[in-house]
Motif scaffolding. Structure first.
Motif, short mmCIF file in Angstrom:
data_model
loop_
_atom_site.label_atom_id
_atom_site.label_comp_id
_atom_site.label_asym_id
_atom_site.label_seq_id
_atom_site.Cartn_x
_atom_site.Cartn_y
_atom_site.Cartn_z
N PHE A 1 4.87 -0.36 7.80
CA PHE A 1 5.29 0.80 7.15
C PHE A 1 6.72 0.94 7.04
CE2 PHE A 1 1.62 2.75 5.78
CZ PHE A 1 0.54 2.60 6.65
N GLY A 2 7.40 1.32 5.94
CA GLY A 2 8.74 1.85 5.85
C GLY A 2 8.83 3.01 6.51
N LYS B 1 -3.00 -5.87 8.94
CA LYS B 1 -1.77 -5.22 9.63
C LYS B 1 -0.83 -4.88 8.51
CE LYS B 1 1.88 -6.51 12.76
NZ LYS B 1 2.69 -7.74 13.31
N LEU B 2 -0.50 -3.57 8.45
CA LEU B 2 0.25 -3.08 7.60
C LEU B 2 1.72 -2.57 8.35
CD1 LEU B 2 -1.79 -0.50 5.40
CD2 LEU B 2 -0.89 -2.89 4.69
N PHE C 1 5.04 6.55 2.03
CA PHE C 1 5.32 5.53 2.69
C PHE C 1 4.71 4.35 2.12
CE2 PHE C 1 6.80 7.21 6.93
CZ PHE C 1 6.17 8.43 6.81
N ILE D 1 -3.08 0.49 -3.81
CA ILE D 1 -2.86 -0.83 -3.34
C ILE D 1 -2.53 -1.78 -4.47
CG2 ILE D 1 -5.30 -1.48 -3.37
CD1 ILE D 1 -4.97 -3.18 -0.90
N TYR E 1 1.31 5.63 0.31
CA TYR E 1 0.52 6.51 1.01
C TYR E 1 1.63 7.90 0.92
CZ TYR E 1 -2.95 3.56 3.46
OH TYR E 1 -3.74 2.66 3.47
N PHE F 1 -4.20 7.84 1.22
CA PHE F 1 -4.05 6.52 0.25
C PHE F 1 -3.69 6.84 -1.17
CE2 PHE F 1 -4.63 2.25 -1.04
CZ PHE F 1 -5.46 2.30 -2.24
N HIS G 1 0.98 -1.24 0.06
CA HIS G 1 0.00 0.19 -0.05
C HIS G 1 0.70 1.17 -0.05
CE1 HIS G 1 -3.29 -2.36 1.96
NE2 HIS G 1 -2.57 -3.36 1.66
#
Lengths: 111, 111
Positions: free
Chosen positions: B101-102, B98-99, B87, B47, B34, B44, B32
């Protein structure tokens, strides 16, 4: 249509206190997730709720808890606040396992 | 487990192109993307599900190579409004919500 709404927008608490953050998802969205974002970093997953049940939990201490209500709104509770809990707390809503839409967040400062 | 984004920061002139990469050490179910502007919630963008698909949204597109566990975000003919922190959020298992994130890639577009 209203997006994801969170309250309050800003909050200052003292170490050791308890805090409750609230989130109203987009109408029709049944899934709510909570994230913690520290300045300069990406959001970190805390919880996901769907149909009032906890579906996922991140690597956070038991001081963090949450629940989802029949109207799909949600609360995040943090007990015994620490200075390190200061962050932007984000709520995201989604239909389920689809794109998530974030609210504006609650900026929590612990002093 | 956190995906690695590169570059960490990039400065562009209006009209120039940029590529932001997201790499994971784990097999990915979905990615995903963002964009977050300072003081605002993540917005957003798109995806991508496993299957190597590519998506586009106006002048922003993305690809997902599940074999390499990588995704790339392509910004074409950048505009001032593209400035912000990007991100990638990765989902390791399907249907978890559950994401992870970098750390983010900061993009600044100058006139």
């Amino acid at each position: 249509d209203a997006g994801v709404t969170q309250s309050p927008t800003h909050l200052i608490k003292t170490r050791g206190q308890h805090v409750t953050l609230r989130c109203s998802p987009i109408s029709g969205h049944k899934s709510v997730s909570w994230y913690q974002q520290v300045l300069g970093q990406g959001p970190q997953f805390i919880f996901q709720y769907y149909e009032k049940e906890e579906r996922g939990r991140g690597n956070f201490p038991d001081r963090f808890s949450a629940r989802q209500f029949p109207n799909y709104s949600s609360e995040l509770n943090v007990n015994a606040l620490l200075l390190g809990d200061s962050a932007l707390y984000l709520c995201a809503s989604s239909l389920l396992y689809t794109e998530a839409f974030f609210g504006q967040g609650t900026r929590l400062t612990v002093v | 487990q956190q995906p690695v984004q590169s570059p960490q920061a990039v400065i562009l002139r209006e009209g120039e192109d940029a590529v932001i990469n997201c790499s994971s050490s784990k097999a990915l179910y979905s990615v995903h993307w963002y964009r977050q502007k300072h003081g605002e919630a993540p917005v957003f963008l798109m995806i991508l599900l496993k299957g190597g698909e590519q998506k586009g949204h106006e002048k922003i597109s993305a690809s997902f190579n599940e074999k390499k566990q990588q995704s790339s975000l392509y910004l074409t003919a950048s505009q001032l409004s593209y400035s912000g922190t990007y991100f990638c959020g990765t989902e390791i298992a399907g249907n978890t919500g559950k994401l992870i994130f970098g750390q983010g890639t900061t993009l600044q577009v100058k006139p």
